[in-house]
Design a protein around this motif. Structure first.
Motif, PDB file in Angstrom:
ATOM      1  N   ASN A  23      44.480  23.834  19.403  1.00  0.00           N
ATOM      2  CA  ASN A  23      45.098  24.711  17.835  1.00  0.00           C
ATOM      3  C   ASN A  23      45.078  26.286  17.879  1.00  0.00           C
ATOM      4  O   ASN A  23      44.076  26.485  18.459  1.00  0.00           O
ATOM      5  CB  ASN A  23      43.718  23.960  16.762  1.00  0.00           C
ATOM      6  N   LEU A  24      45.964  26.702  16.915  1.00  0.00           N
ATOM      7  CA  LEU A  24      46.414  27.737  16.815  1.00  0.00           C
ATOM      8  C   LEU A  24      45.199  28.870  16.389  1.00  0.00           C
ATOM      9  O   LEU A  24      44.439  28.100  15.263  1.00  0.00           O
ATOM     10  CB  LEU A  24      47.932  28.471  16.521  1.00  0.00           C
ATOM     11  N   VAL A  25      44.087  29.582  16.617  1.00  0.00           N
ATOM     12  CA  VAL A  25      43.623  30.817  15.822  1.00  0.00           C
ATOM     13  C   VAL A  25      44.431  31.209  15.261  1.00  0.00           C
ATOM     14  O   VAL A  25      44.913  32.553  15.741  1.00  0.00           O
ATOM     15  CB  VAL A  25      42.801  31.528  17.035  1.00  0.00           C
ATOM     16  N   LYS A  26      43.829  31.255  13.723  1.00  0.00           N
ATOM     17  CA  LYS A  26      44.557  31.792  12.596  1.00  0.00           C
ATOM     18  C   LYS A  26      44.358  33.270  12.232  1.00  0.00           C
ATOM     19  O   LYS A  26      43.353  33.509  12.802  1.00  0.00           O
ATOM     20  CB  LYS A  26      44.836  31.776  11.726  1.00  0.00           C
ATOM     21  N   GLY A  27      45.203  34.439  12.423  1.00  0.00           N
ATOM     22  CA  GLY A  27      44.686  35.914  11.835  1.00  0.00           C
ATOM     23  C   GLY A  27      44.434  36.746  12.843  1.00  0.00           C
ATOM     24  O   GLY A  27      44.080  37.648  13.457  1.00  0.00           O
ATOM     25  N   GLN A  28      45.548  36.534  14.045  1.00  0.00           N
ATOM     26  CA  GLN A  28      45.247  37.527  15.463  1.00  0.00           C
ATOM     27  C   GLN A  28      45.858  38.390  15.669  1.00  0.00           C
ATOM     28  O   GLN A  28      46.615  39.097  14.321  1.00  0.00           O
ATOM     29  CB  GLN A  28      45.514  36.161  16.483  1.00  0.00           C
ATOM     30  N   GLN A  29      44.684  39.633  15.722  1.00  0.00           N
ATOM     31  CA  GLN A  29      46.322  41.141  16.181  1.00  0.00           C
ATOM     32  C   GLN A  29      46.420  41.451  17.133  1.00  0.00           C
ATOM     33  O   GLN A  29      47.249  41.814  17.861  1.00  0.00           O
ATOM     34  CB  GLN A  29      44.934  42.064  15.057  1.00  0.00           C
ATOM     35  N   SER A  30      45.537  41.668  18.249  1.00  0.00           N
ATOM     36  CA  SER A  30      45.579  41.971  19.474  1.00  0.00           C
ATOM     37  C   SER A  30      44.865  41.061  20.367  1.00  0.00           C
ATOM     38  O   SER A  30      43.808  39.947  20.760  1.00  0.00           O
ATOM     39  CB  SER A  30      45.691  43.210  20.066  1.00  0.00           C
ATOM     40  N   VAL A  31      45.002  40.430  21.606  1.00  0.00           N
ATOM     41  CA  VAL A  31      44.715  40.061  22.754  1.00  0.00           C
ATOM     42  C   VAL A  31      45.174  40.385  24.158  1.00  0.00           C
ATOM     43  O   VAL A  31      45.869  41.257  24.397  1.00  0.00           O
ATOM     44  CB  VAL A  31      44.627  38.351  23.221  1.00  0.00           C
ATOM     45  N   SER A  32      43.980  40.906  25.154  1.00  0.00           N
ATOM     46  CA  SER A  32      44.034  41.442  26.197  1.00  0.00           C
ATOM     47  C   SER A  32      43.537  41.035  27.263  1.00  0.00           C
ATOM     48  O   SER A  32      42.015  40.093  26.599  1.00  0.00           O
ATOM     49  CB  SER A  32      43.097  43.229  26.000  1.00  0.00           C
ATOM     50  N   ILE A  33      43.252  41.230  28.660  1.00  0.00           N
ATOM     51  CA  ILE A  33      42.448  40.250  29.730  1.00  0.00           C
ATOM     52  C   ILE A  33      42.774  41.357  30.005  1.00  0.00           C
ATOM     53  O   ILE A  33      43.575  42.388  31.135  1.00  0.00           O
ATOM     54  CB  ILE A  33      43.850  39.092  30.552  1.00  0.00           C
ATOM     55  N   SER A  34      41.590  41.543  31.458  1.00  0.00           N
ATOM     56  CA  SER A  34      41.269  42.395  32.173  1.00  0.00           C
ATOM     57  C   SER A  34      40.847  41.740  33.480  1.00  0.00           C
ATOM     58  O   SER A  34      39.629  40.722  33.167  1.00  0.00           O
ATOM     59  CB  SER A  34      40.604  43.791  31.801  1.00  0.00           C
ATOM     60  N   ARG A  35      40.719  42.185  34.597  1.00  0.00           N
ATOM     61  CA  ARG A  35      40.418  41.504  35.759  1.00  0.00           C
ATOM     62  C   ARG A  35      39.731  42.665  36.968  1.00  0.00           C
ATOM     63  O   ARG A  35      40.488  43.035  36.998  1.00  0.00           O
ATOM     64  CB  ARG A  35      41.093  40.162  36.627  1.00  0.00           C
ATOM     65  N   ASP A  36      39.039  42.514  37.533  1.00  0.00           N
ATOM     66  CA  ASP A  36      37.805  43.271  38.144  1.00  0.00           C
ATOM     67  C   ASP A  36      37.754  42.012  39.559  1.00  0.00           C
ATOM     68  O   ASP A  36      37.091  41.103  39.277  1.00  0.00           O
ATOM     69  CB  ASP A  36      36.714  43.750  37.518  1.00  0.00           C
ATOM     70  N   ALA A  37      37.858  43.240  40.855  1.00  0.00           N
ATOM     71  CA  ALA A  37      37.599  42.530  41.912  1.00  0.00           C
ATOM     72  C   ALA A  37      36.195  43.147  42.791  1.00  0.00           C
ATOM     73  O   ALA A  37      37.191  44.188  42.459  1.00  0.00           O
ATOM     74  CB  ALA A  37      38.830  42.009  43.309  1.00  0.00           C
ATOM     75  N   GLY A  38      34.838  42.461  42.775  1.00  0.00           N
ATOM     76  CA  GLY A  38      33.816  43.163  43.590  1.00  0.00           C
ATOM     77  C   GLY A  38      34.946  43.880  44.549  1.00  0.00           C
ATOM     78  O   GLY A  38      35.919  43.378  45.188  1.00  0.00           O
ATOM     79  N   SER A  39      34.045  44.020  45.097  1.00  0.00           N
ATOM     80  CA  SER A  39      34.343  44.959  47.249  1.00  0.00           C
ATOM     81  C   SER A  39      33.704  45.296  48.254  1.00  0.00           C
ATOM     82  O   SER A  39      32.453  44.859  47.720  1.00  0.00           O
ATOM     83  CB  SER A  39      34.822  46.297  46.570  1.00  0.00           C
ATOM     84  N   ILE A  40      34.061  43.776  49.228  1.00  0.00           N
ATOM     85  CA  ILE A  40      33.581  44.012  50.474  1.00  0.00           C
ATOM     86  C   ILE A  40      33.932  44.587  51.294  1.00  0.00           C
ATOM     87  O   ILE A  40      35.432  45.213  51.613  1.00  0.00           O
ATOM     88  CB  ILE A  40      33.781  41.932  50.984  1.00  0.00           C
ATOM     89  N   ASP A  41      32.658  45.642  51.869  1.00  0.00           N
ATOM     90  CA  ASP A  41      33.113  45.949  52.573  1.00  0.00           C
ATOM     91  C   ASP A  41      33.083  46.088  54.175  1.00  0.00           C
ATOM     92  O   ASP A  41      31.378  45.465  54.465  1.00  0.00           O
ATOM     93  CB  ASP A  41      31.319  47.344  52.802  1.00  0.00           C
ATOM     94  N   THR A  42      34.192  46.317  54.289  1.00  0.00           N
ATOM     95  CA  THR A  42      34.519  45.844  56.169  1.00  0.00           C
ATOM     96  C   THR A  42      34.458  46.499  57.089  1.00  0.00           C
ATOM     97  O   THR A  42      35.308  46.577  58.552  1.00  0.00           O
ATOM     98  CB  THR A  42      35.563  44.846  56.101  1.00  0.00           C
ATOM     99  N   THR A  43      34.014  47.818  56.460  1.00  0.00           N
ATOM    100  CA  THR A  43      33.430  49.116  57.541  1.00  0.00           C
ATOM    101  C   THR A  43      32.994  49.206  59.101  1.00  0.00           C
ATOM    102  O   THR A  43      31.641  48.272  59.205  1.00  0.00           O
ATOM    103  CB  THR A  43      33.252  50.282  57.263  1.00  0.00           C
ATOM    104  N   THR A  44      33.855  49.300  59.762  1.00  0.00           N
ATOM    105  CA  THR A  44      32.722  49.307  61.421  1.00  0.00           C
ATOM    106  C   THR A  44      32.826  50.479  62.086  1.00  0.00           C
ATOM    107  O   THR A  44      33.477  51.291  61.622  1.00  0.00           O
ATOM    108  CB  THR A  44      33.885  48.318  62.402  1.00  0.00           C
TER     109      THR A  44
END
Length: 146
Positions: A23-44
């Motif tokens: 069902n649609l949510v009425k009254g929407q103004q804006s929607v934003s999505i963000s993704r973040d990835a952690g970091s795995i250290d591979t340095t030798t």
């Protein structure tokens, strides 16, 4: 060249009584999505000058700004109930292109999320505004936003 319009992308909430129905949510103004990835250290030690890394687990956050347009029993009111459940229970949402007429085939995001109404504004001479934030409860079923 065609431009994507933000007005065409809306959040839909899965019905708590009919699985697979959104069902649609009425009254929407804006929607934003963000993704973040952690970091795995591979340095030798034998790599000189630069550290190296690989992407780790991703986190996902979706923010929805609304001016609740009531009555909206199957949209905002149902979303409010889901967000206020204690203990928290995950639920499914979709982001569909195609505006208010968007169909299931228009879904560009679908996933199991936790919701939180993070702020509500009751300004003088202003409409009531609410910000809803979603975090992933599982990897998205569909994620072709971009």
């Amino acid at each position: 060249m065609a431009k994507k319009l933000g007005n065409d992308y809306l959040v839909w909430l899965e019905s708590s009584t009919t699985a697979g129905t959104y069902n649609l949510v009425k009254g929407q103004q804006s929607v934003s999505i963000s993704r973040d990835a952690g970091s795995i250290d591979t340095t030798t030690k034998d790599e000189a000058g630069y550290g190296t890394s690989a992407p780790g687990l991703k986190s996902l956050k979706i923010s929805l700004d609304t001016i609740p347009n009531l009555p909206d029993a199957t949209g905002y009111t149902a979303l409010e109930a889901q967000c206020n459940a204690a203990p928290a229970v995950p639920f499914n949402i979709q982001i569909r292109k195609g505006g208010a007429a968007g169909a299931s085939a228009d879904a560009v995001f679908q996933g199991l999320v936790y919701g939180n109404i993070s702020s509500t504004e009751f300004g003088q001479n202003d409409a009531v505004k609410a910000k809803v934030e979603f975090t992933a409860a599982a990897a998205p079923v569909k994620d072709v936003l971009g």
